[in-house]
Motif scaffolding. Structure first.
Motif, PDB file in Angstrom:
ATOM      1  N   PRO A 124      31.850 -33.229 -33.869  1.00  0.00           N
ATOM      2  CA  PRO A 124      31.936 -32.361 -32.675  1.00  0.00           C
ATOM      3  C   PRO A 124      32.114 -33.176 -31.399  1.00  0.00           C
ATOM      4  N   CYS A 125      32.904 -32.617 -30.486  1.00  0.00           N
ATOM      5  CA  CYS A 125      33.239 -33.323 -29.239  1.00  0.00           C
ATOM      6  C   CYS A 125      32.135 -33.124 -28.211  1.00  0.00           C
ATOM      7  N   ARG A 126      31.143 -33.981 -28.264  1.00  0.00           N
ATOM      8  CA  ARG A 126      30.037 -33.881 -27.319  1.00  0.00           C
ATOM      9  C   ARG A 126      30.288 -34.720 -26.075  1.00  0.00           C
ATOM     10  N   TYR A 127      30.903 -35.873 -26.235  1.00  0.00           N
ATOM     11  CA  TYR A 127      31.111 -36.793 -25.115  1.00  0.00           C
ATOM     12  C   TYR A 127      32.560 -36.835 -24.637  1.00  0.00           C
ATOM     13  N   PHE A 128      33.482 -36.432 -25.481  1.00  0.00           N
ATOM     14  CA  PHE A 128      34.902 -36.510 -25.101  1.00  0.00           C
ATOM     15  C   PHE A 128      35.606 -35.275 -25.632  1.00  0.00           C
ATOM     16  N   SER A 129      35.609 -34.229 -24.834  1.00  0.00           N
ATOM     17  CA  SER A 129      36.221 -32.966 -25.234  1.00  0.00           C
ATOM     18  C   SER A 129      37.443 -32.691 -24.374  1.00  0.00           C
ATOM     19  N   LEU A 130      38.164 -31.643 -24.727  1.00  0.00           N
ATOM     20  CA  LEU A 130      39.387 -31.284 -24.010  1.00  0.00           C
ATOM     21  C   LEU A 130      39.024 -30.570 -22.714  1.00  0.00           C
ATOM     22  N   ASN A 131      39.125 -31.281 -21.594  1.00  0.00           N
ATOM     23  CA  ASN A 131      38.838 -30.701 -20.286  1.00  0.00           C
ATOM     24  C   ASN A 131      39.610 -31.464 -19.214  1.00  0.00           C
ATOM     25  N   ALA A 132      39.419 -31.079 -17.966  1.00  0.00           N
ATOM     26  CA  ALA A 132      40.182 -31.680 -16.875  1.00  0.00           C
ATOM     27  C   ALA A 132      39.882 -33.174 -16.721  1.00  0.00           C
ATOM     28  N   ALA A 133      38.629 -33.560 -16.885  1.00  0.00           N
ATOM     29  CA  ALA A 133      38.260 -34.967 -16.724  1.00  0.00           C
ATOM     30  C   ALA A 133      38.924 -35.847 -17.784  1.00  0.00           C
ATOM     31  N   SER A 134      38.889 -35.408 -19.047  1.00  0.00           N
ATOM     32  CA  SER A 134      39.493 -36.205 -20.114  1.00  0.00           C
ATOM     33  C   SER A 134      41.012 -36.266 -19.962  1.00  0.00           C
ATOM     34  N   LEU A 135      41.628 -35.181 -19.516  1.00  0.00           N
ATOM     35  CA  LEU A 135      43.078 -35.196 -19.309  1.00  0.00           C
ATOM     36  C   LEU A 135      43.476 -36.136 -18.171  1.00  0.00           C
ATOM     37  N   THR A 136      42.630 -36.216 -17.142  1.00  0.00           N
ATOM     38  CA  THR A 136      42.901 -37.152 -16.047  1.00  0.00           C
ATOM     39  C   THR A 136      42.811 -38.596 -16.534  1.00  0.00           C
ATOM     40  N   LEU A 137      41.789 -38.893 -17.330  1.00  0.00           N
ATOM     41  CA  LEU A 137      41.666 -40.239 -17.907  1.00  0.00           C
ATOM     42  C   LEU A 137      42.867 -40.571 -18.789  1.00  0.00           C
ATOM     43  N   LEU A 138      43.310 -39.604 -19.575  1.00  0.00           N
ATOM     44  CA  LEU A 138      44.452 -39.832 -20.457  1.00  0.00           C
ATOM     45  C   LEU A 138      45.725 -40.081 -19.658  1.00  0.00           C
ATOM     46  N   ALA A 139      45.884 -39.375 -18.558  1.00  0.00           N
ATOM     47  CA  ALA A 139      47.068 -39.590 -17.724  1.00  0.00           C
ATOM     48  C   ALA A 139      47.123 -41.023 -17.210  1.00  0.00           C
ATOM     49  N   VAL A 140      45.943 -41.585 -16.899  1.00  0.00           N
ATOM     50  CA  VAL A 140      45.881 -42.988 -16.464  1.00  0.00           C
ATOM     51  C   VAL A 140      46.128 -43.925 -17.646  1.00  0.00           C
ATOM     52  N   ALA A 141      45.492 -43.635 -18.779  1.00  0.00           N
ATOM     53  CA  ALA A 141      45.623 -44.508 -19.947  1.00  0.00           C
ATOM     54  C   ALA A 141      47.040 -44.518 -20.510  1.00  0.00           C
TER      55      ALA A 141
END
Length: 215
Positions: free
Chosen positions: A52-69
């Motif tokens: 289960p995605c407790r620390y890294f789920s599909l949301n705005a914060a993770s998408l922003t990090l992915l855009a940088v990565a």
């Protein structure tokens, strides 16, 4: 001569700044990787092997990090003269595919609107990454490193397949949740009727049976 010297100075400044950008990209990728690893460890410890995605789920914060990565595969100005350049793009695409698959369990905790907006945002990011990579592959059609071009193309296809799997799950999740909720309500009503009918003379075994039905 002055113009050539100015051009060389600008190039040197850009190359120096690329080191800082690389560290920024590496930091964002490391945060994503550590968060996914934490989800895996948490899933193993709690014996929840769907992780289960407790620390890294599909949301705005993770998408922003992915855009940088994902700066490397989205950059059309990469020289691509060495194997390191190709390997950097290929590894970024593989990492992105892993992240997309990792996001699937987080769909179960979202409502319909959140699923729609987050999946659309992720889809835009994935399609943009693939489009940029394909444009660069077309521009480098006559490049001699055909093996790296093939591997990069396969990586983009695998990323699209991962996105399609996520979209398929996102379409199915709301219907499945409503079906499970409906079945739960039916069982709840049955258990409630039985509880009322036996409450007056309920034994220990009957009480235990009622608890199991609620569970």
């Amino acid at each position: 001569m002055d113009r050539d010297k100015l051009f060389e100075d600008i190039q040197n400044v850009l190359y120096e700044s690329s080191l800082v950008i690389g560290l920024y990209i590496g930091g964002a990728s490391a945060i994503c990787a550590l968060a996914m690893a934490a989800d895996v460890v948490n899933g193993l410890r709690s014996k929840k092997f769907w992780f289960p995605c407790r620390y890294f789920s599909l949301n705005a914060a993770s998408l922003t990090l992915l855009a940088v990565a994902m700066k490397l595969p989205m950059d059309l100005t990469t020289d691509m003269f060495t194997n390191t350049d190709w390997q950097g793009k290929i590894s970024s695409l593989i990492f992105m595919s892993t992240v997309v698959v990792h996001f699937m369990p987080s769909l179960g905790s979202m409502n319909d609107k959140e699923i729609l907006t987050n999946v659309i945002a992720l889809g835009i990011l994935v399609i943009t990454i693939n489009a940029n990579v394909w444009m660069q592959l077309i521009a480098l059609e006559n490049y001699e490193n055909r093996q790296s071009r093939t591997v990069l193309l396969v990586a983009t296809i695998f990323l699209l397949v991962s996105l399609l799997a996520l979209v398929s799950s996102a379409i199915k999740v709301p219907t499945t949740k409503r079906f499970v909720e409906s079945k739960y309500q039916e069982m709840h009503k049955v258990a409630l009727r039985e509880e009322i009918s036996v409450r007056a003379g309920e034994t220990h075994d009957e009480h235990r049976g009622q608890v199991k039905k609620y569970w």
